[in-house]
Design a protein around this motif. Structure first.
Motif, PDB file in Angstrom:
ATOM      1  N   ILE A 127      11.661  43.590   5.517  1.00  8.09           N
ATOM      2  CA  ILE A 127      12.126  42.412   4.791  1.00  8.09           C
ATOM      3  C   ILE A 127      10.935  41.846   4.044  1.00  8.09           C
ATOM      4  O   ILE A 127       9.848  41.725   4.600  1.00  8.09           O
ATOM      5  N   GLU A 148      14.817  44.369  -1.991  1.00  4.13           N
ATOM      6  CA  GLU A 148      15.992  44.528  -1.140  1.00  4.13           C
ATOM      7  C   GLU A 148      16.011  45.961  -0.610  1.00  4.13           C
ATOM      8  O   GLU A 148      15.975  46.912  -1.394  1.00  4.13           O
ATOM      9  N   SER A 198       7.790  32.993   8.469  1.00  2.00           N
ATOM     10  CA  SER A 198       9.008  33.690   8.886  1.00  2.00           C
ATOM     11  C   SER A 198       9.921  32.768   9.680  1.00  2.00           C
ATOM     12  O   SER A 198       9.466  31.880  10.392  1.00  2.00           O
ATOM     13  N   SER A 199      11.195  33.016   9.572  1.00  2.11           N
ATOM     14  CA  SER A 199      12.174  32.246  10.338  1.00  2.11           C
ATOM     15  C   SER A 199      12.271  32.752  11.782  1.00  2.11           C
ATOM     16  O   SER A 199      12.829  32.085  12.648  1.00  2.11           O
ATOM     17  N   SER A 242      19.736  36.325  10.196  1.00  2.00           N
ATOM     18  CA  SER A 242      18.830  37.353   9.702  1.00  2.00           C
ATOM     19  C   SER A 242      17.474  36.723   9.391  1.00  2.00           C
ATOM     20  O   SER A 242      17.362  35.526   9.140  1.00  2.00           O
ATOM     21  N   GLN A 243      16.460  37.552   9.429  1.00  2.00           N
ATOM     22  CA  GLN A 243      15.110  37.052   9.211  1.00  2.00           C
ATOM     23  C   GLN A 243      14.842  36.849   7.735  1.00  2.00           C
ATOM     24  O   GLN A 243      15.251  37.649   6.900  1.00  2.00           O
ATOM     25  N   GLU A 244      14.143  35.751   7.428  1.00  3.79           N
ATOM     26  CA  GLU A 244      13.744  35.486   6.056  1.00  3.79           C
ATOM     27  C   GLU A 244      12.266  35.186   6.004  1.00  3.79           C
ATOM     28  O   GLU A 244      11.701  34.601   6.946  1.00  3.79           O
ATOM     29  N   GLU A 298       9.361  33.323   3.678  1.00  2.00           N
ATOM     30  CA  GLU A 298       9.111  32.391   2.581  1.00  2.00           C
ATOM     31  C   GLU A 298       7.632  32.399   2.248  1.00  2.00           C
ATOM     32  O   GLU A 298       6.786  32.195   3.121  1.00  2.00           O
ATOM     33  N   LYS A 344       9.526  36.740  -1.623  1.00  2.00           N
ATOM     34  CA  LYS A 344       9.738  36.869  -3.064  1.00  2.00           C
ATOM     35  C   LYS A 344       8.445  37.037  -3.833  1.00  2.00           C
ATOM     36  O   LYS A 344       8.458  37.286  -5.040  1.00  2.00           O
TER      37      LYS A 344
END
Lengths: 115, 114
Positions: free
Chosen positions: B103, A44, B25-26, B1-3, B5, B106
């Protein structure tokens, strides 16, 4: 130094105490970034500094978090009145400068545990 | 917002086998960064991709960015125990490479069995 240096490497403290984390960027890097990595989560973004410009604080989760940087050198991240949810690895990175298309280089992090 | 995965979340392979990790990416990726992290250590920069269709290689690791700039893959050939770790993709959410608040996905945990 050759890389980004962070101290301490580990910190255990009691809930409610204040903690201060330190980051020494790569020499010549004007941009400095702080990230938080909670267990099982991605990184983050917290805050970044670019030279003497006003820092981008958009990622700080609450007013208990603050950071300072003097010029283009060492930065400190301070967490006041720590809570258990603050337990995480705090990573610092530096890069030549923002808008430079140069990658961020990371330190080894400070592992913070709040009892 | 961009995520971002990443898939798979974890991967166990036999030494010598090839493997691929994906990052989706989204939104359009204006800069895509691959990092490797070992437990208790920071992130080690691997590669940066910016242009649609771009491909870069370093030793046995190849990273690609698709033409639409919404997906990247990291391919390891003939995996070795030294490749074990967590692979993270990070993206610049702004056009022009602001390098500000990257960004991150995970991560994909890779284990290589000798």
């Amino acid at each position: 130094g050759a890389g980004v240096s962070q101290s301490p490497s580990n910190k255990v403290t009691e809930k409610g105490k204040d903690v201060e984390l330190r980051c020494d960027p790569i020499s010549g890097h004007t941009a400095l970034y702080w990230y938080r990595q909670r267990l099982g989560q991605g990184l983050e973004f917290l805050i970044y500094f670019q030279g003497n410009s006003a820092p981008d604080k958009s990622g700080l989760p609450s007013d208990r978090f603050s950071a300072e940087r003097t010029g283009e050198s060492v930065s400190t991240l301070t967490i006041q009145r720590t809570q258990q949810e603050d337990s995480a690895v705090y990573l610092c990175a530096s890069s030549y400068r923002v808008y430079s298309n140069q990658p961020q280089h990371f330190g080894d992090g400070t592992r913070l545990s709040i009892l | 917002s961009q995520e971002l995965e990443q898939s798979p979340q974890s991967l166990i392979v036999q030494e010598g086998k090839n493997l691929t990790i994906n990052c989706t990416s989204s939104k359009t990726l204006y800069g895509l960064y691959w990092y490797k992290q070992k437990y208790g250590e920071g992130l080690i920069f691997l590669m940066m991709l910016q242009k649609g269709g771009e491909e870069k290689s370093h030793e046995k690791i190849t990273a690609k960015l698709d033409e639409k700039k919404q997906q990247s893959s990291l391919h390891i050939t003939a995996s070795q125990p030294s490749h074990a770790g967590i692979y993270l993709c990070g993206a610049d959410p702004y056009y022009g490479g602001s390098q500000g608040n990257l960004i991150f996905g995970k991560g994909t945990k890779l284990s290589v069995k000798p």
